[in-house]
Enzyme design. Structure first.
Site, PDB file in Angstrom:
ATOM      1  N   HIS A 183      -5.494   5.283   7.003  1.00 46.39           N
ATOM      2  CA  HIS A 183      -3.814   5.024   6.879  1.00 46.39           C
ATOM      3  C   HIS A 183      -3.810   6.721   6.508  1.00 46.39           C
ATOM      4  O   HIS A 183      -3.059   7.824   5.393  1.00 46.39           O
ATOM      5  CB  HIS A 183      -3.902   5.403   4.852  1.00 46.39           C
TER       6      HIS A 183
ATOM      7  N   ARG B 214     -13.475   6.127   7.564  1.00 46.10           N
ATOM      8  CA  ARG B 214     -12.712   4.770   7.340  1.00 46.10           C
ATOM      9  C   ARG B 214     -12.235   4.550   8.168  1.00 46.10           C
ATOM     10  O   ARG B 214     -11.173   5.283   8.662  1.00 46.10           O
ATOM     11  CB  ARG B 214     -11.937   4.603   6.139  1.00 46.10           C
TER      12      ARG B 214
ATOM     13  N   ASP C 172     -21.135   7.659  17.274  1.00 45.57           N
ATOM     14  CA  ASP C 172     -21.281   9.160  18.113  1.00 45.57           C
ATOM     15  C   ASP C 172     -20.571  10.422  17.562  1.00 45.57           C
ATOM     16  O   ASP C 172     -21.227  11.716  18.014  1.00 45.57           O
ATOM     17  CB  ASP C 172     -21.478   9.010  19.818  1.00 45.57           C
TER      18      ASP C 172
ATOM     19  N   GLU D 279     -10.607  -6.366   0.414  1.00 39.55           N
ATOM     20  CA  GLU D 279      -9.105  -6.749  -0.254  1.00 39.55           C
ATOM     21  C   GLU D 279      -8.334  -7.430   0.400  1.00 39.55           C
ATOM     22  O   GLU D 279      -6.607  -7.051  -0.059  1.00 39.55           O
ATOM     23  CB  GLU D 279      -8.678  -5.059   0.441  1.00 39.55           C
TER      24      GLU D 279
ATOM     25  N   ASP E 135      -4.239  -3.566  -1.890  1.00 40.14           N
ATOM     26  CA  ASP E 135      -4.671  -4.528  -1.443  1.00 40.14           C
ATOM     27  C   ASP E 135      -4.708  -6.192  -1.758  1.00 40.14           C
ATOM     28  O   ASP E 135      -4.135  -7.238  -1.561  1.00 40.14           O
ATOM     29  CB  ASP E 135      -4.679  -4.611  -0.094  1.00 40.14           C
TER      30      ASP E 135
END
Length: 204
Positions: free
Chosen positions: A43, A68, A82, A146, A172
């Site tokens: 987000h 995230r 990585d 969620e 959520d």
């Protein structure tokens, strides 16, 4: 004590989200003595270059950097790992199969199926052997719960080997229950208590 050990010992940790693409943000936030930062790709407007700069800034400030990702996508997860992320937060896990897929993307064989590459995390190849040998032990896997469908299958999800913690997405989750944002609703509180109890039973 590193962050992974704090999670294993179930210590209380404090962290914060980073949604602003400026390399000074981790440096500034580090003065508040957070245990970790979460760089948000789900987000926010961040891209891989932003993530690289934010991870480097976090590490220079001696703060572990979690990322995230926008989805449970192997190609995204391995690229972020990585780059040098200390761990991944995977959103919207619904069942055990999805939980296993997330672990597979983060961990090397034999615990997972992460592809081997040489980039910043491996010091461009110069630290490959040590990184490969320690990644499964040191990398952090956090799954987001969620949706009520995930709650209904949480006992199986919580048994997934390689998962270090669960993060509850309250908006959520409450929305999927038909009570968006009602965090004091007894139905919502009952679900939270249930999730915590399952985690305790599985020593997560």
């Amino acid at each position: 004590m590193n962050l992974k050990n704090k999670f294993k010992k179930r210590n209380l940790t404090y962290g914060t989200w980073i949604n602003i693409n400026n390399i000074l943000i981790p440096e500034i936030l580090s003065m508040a003595k957070f245990d970790w930062f979460c760089i948000d790709l789900e987000h926010s407007s961040s891209d891989y270059n932003d993530v690289t700069n934010l991870i480097i800034s976090s590490h220079n400030s001696n703060i572990p950097a979690l990322v995230r990702v926008p989805s449970n996508d192997e190609s995204v997860i391995k690229r972020v790992m990585d780059i040098g992320a200390n761990g991944i937060i995977v959103p919207n896990i619904i069942n055990k199969e999805e939980a296993i897929r997330a672990v597979n993307s983060i961990k090397y064989h034999p615990l997972g199926k992460r592809g081997v590459g040489l980039f910043r995390a491996q010091k461009y190849g110069s630290n490959f052997k040590k990184y490969y040998e320690t990644n499964n032990k040191n990398s952090i896997t956090i799954l987001q719960i969620e949706h009520i469908d995930a709650v209904n299958k949480f006992e199986e999800i919580a048994k997934t080997k390689g998962v270090d913690c669960f993060f509850i997405g309250p908006y959520d989750l409450s929305s999927s229950m038909g009570i968006p944002g009602q965090f004091s609703n007894p139905k919502f509180l009952k679900i939270i208590k249930y999730l915590i109890n399952i985690c305790k039973l599985n020593k997560i």
